[in-house]
Motif scaffolding. Structure first.
Motif, mmCIF file in Angstrom:
data_model
loop_
_atom_site.group_PDB
_atom_site.id
_atom_site.type_symbol
_atom_site.label_atom_id
_atom_site.label_comp_id
_atom_site.label_asym_id
_atom_site.label_seq_id
_atom_site.Cartn_x
_atom_site.Cartn_y
_atom_site.Cartn_z
ATOM 1 N N ARG A 35 0.873 -1.173 0.000
ATOM 2 C CA ARG A 35 0.000 0.000 0.000
ATOM 3 C C ARG A 35 0.908 1.220 0.000
ATOM 4 O O ARG A 35 1.849 1.297 0.793
ATOM 5 N N VAL A 36 0.628 2.171 -0.887
ATOM 6 C CA VAL A 36 1.430 3.378 -1.019
ATOM 7 C C VAL A 36 0.551 4.575 -0.655
ATOM 8 O O VAL A 36 -0.536 4.738 -1.183
ATOM 9 N N ILE A 37 1.060 5.407 0.261
ATOM 10 C CA ILE A 37 0.317 6.575 0.717
ATOM 11 C C ILE A 37 1.191 7.803 0.510
ATOM 12 O O ILE A 37 2.325 7.839 0.981
ATOM 13 N N GLY A 38 0.690 8.776 -0.212
ATOM 14 C CA GLY A 38 1.403 10.035 -0.404
ATOM 15 C C GLY A 38 0.880 11.069 0.568
ATOM 16 O O GLY A 38 -0.317 11.306 0.622
ATOM 17 N N LYS A 39 1.751 11.652 1.347
ATOM 18 C CA LYS A 39 1.377 12.678 2.327
ATOM 19 C C LYS A 39 2.312 13.856 2.146
ATOM 20 O O LYS A 39 3.486 13.765 2.468
ATOM 21 N N GLN A 40 1.801 14.933 1.617
ATOM 22 C CA GLN A 40 2.561 16.155 1.364
ATOM 23 C C GLN A 40 3.896 15.847 0.694
ATOM 24 O O GLN A 40 3.938 15.575 -0.483
ATOM 25 N N ASP A 41 4.990 15.846 1.429
ATOM 26 C CA ASP A 41 6.297 15.653 0.803
ATOM 27 C C ASP A 41 6.934 14.300 1.144
ATOM 28 O O ASP A 41 8.142 14.138 1.076
ATOM 29 N N GLU A 42 6.111 13.309 1.508
ATOM 30 C CA GLU A 42 6.668 11.992 1.803
ATOM 31 C C GLU A 42 5.793 10.896 1.210
ATOM 32 O O GLU A 42 4.619 11.107 0.930
ATOM 33 N N ILE A 43 6.390 9.744 1.019
ATOM 34 C CA ILE A 43 5.683 8.571 0.532
ATOM 35 C C ILE A 43 5.841 7.481 1.578
ATOM 36 O O ILE A 43 6.955 7.179 2.003
ATOM 37 N N VAL A 44 4.734 6.900 1.989
ATOM 38 C CA VAL A 44 4.747 5.813 2.962
ATOM 39 C C VAL A 44 4.316 4.543 2.232
ATOM 40 O O VAL A 44 3.303 4.536 1.541
ATOM 41 N N MET A 45 5.109 3.491 2.386
ATOM 42 C CA MET A 45 4.780 2.219 1.760
ATOM 43 C C MET A 45 4.783 1.144 2.840
ATOM 44 O O MET A 45 5.680 1.101 3.677
ATOM 45 N N THR A 62 -6.712 8.405 0.144
ATOM 46 C CA THR A 62 -6.004 8.419 1.423
ATOM 47 C C THR A 62 -5.274 7.116 1.710
ATOM 48 O O THR A 62 -4.334 7.086 2.493
#
Length: 94
Positions: A35-45, A62
């Protein structure tokens, strides 16, 4: 948990190779879902385990599972939070 800092180059198809220590630490193997989540200036995987989160409850924007996530035209699923985010972005571009 280990911390790995490395630079990667995205290819023309938008792919990035995850460092082997990260894949090993998270137990990610070929053909696993993430699962890939983009939050402002970061990417969470994170590793995506279907038994933990029903895909029908997953918001496309989201990346969060929510009981208020609903299907819209084209089969896209959005939470109320995502719909409001999209509406605000739409208004800002008018």
């Amino acid at each position: 948990m280990i911390t790995v800092k490395s630079k990667r180059i995205m290819d023309a198809q938008g792919r990035v190779v995850l460092p082997k220590p990260v894949r090993e630490e998270l137990g990610i193997s070929p053909e696993d879902r993430v699962r890939v989540i983009g939050k402002q200036d970061e990417i969470v995987m994170e590793k995506y385990i279907e038994e933990q989160i029903e895909e029908a409850q997953m918001c496309y924007v989201t990346g969060s599972a929510s009981p208020d996530c609903q299907s819209f035209s084209g089969g896209i699923r959005l939470s109320k939070e995502a719909a409001l985010m999209i509406l605000e972005e739409w208004k800002s571009k008018q």
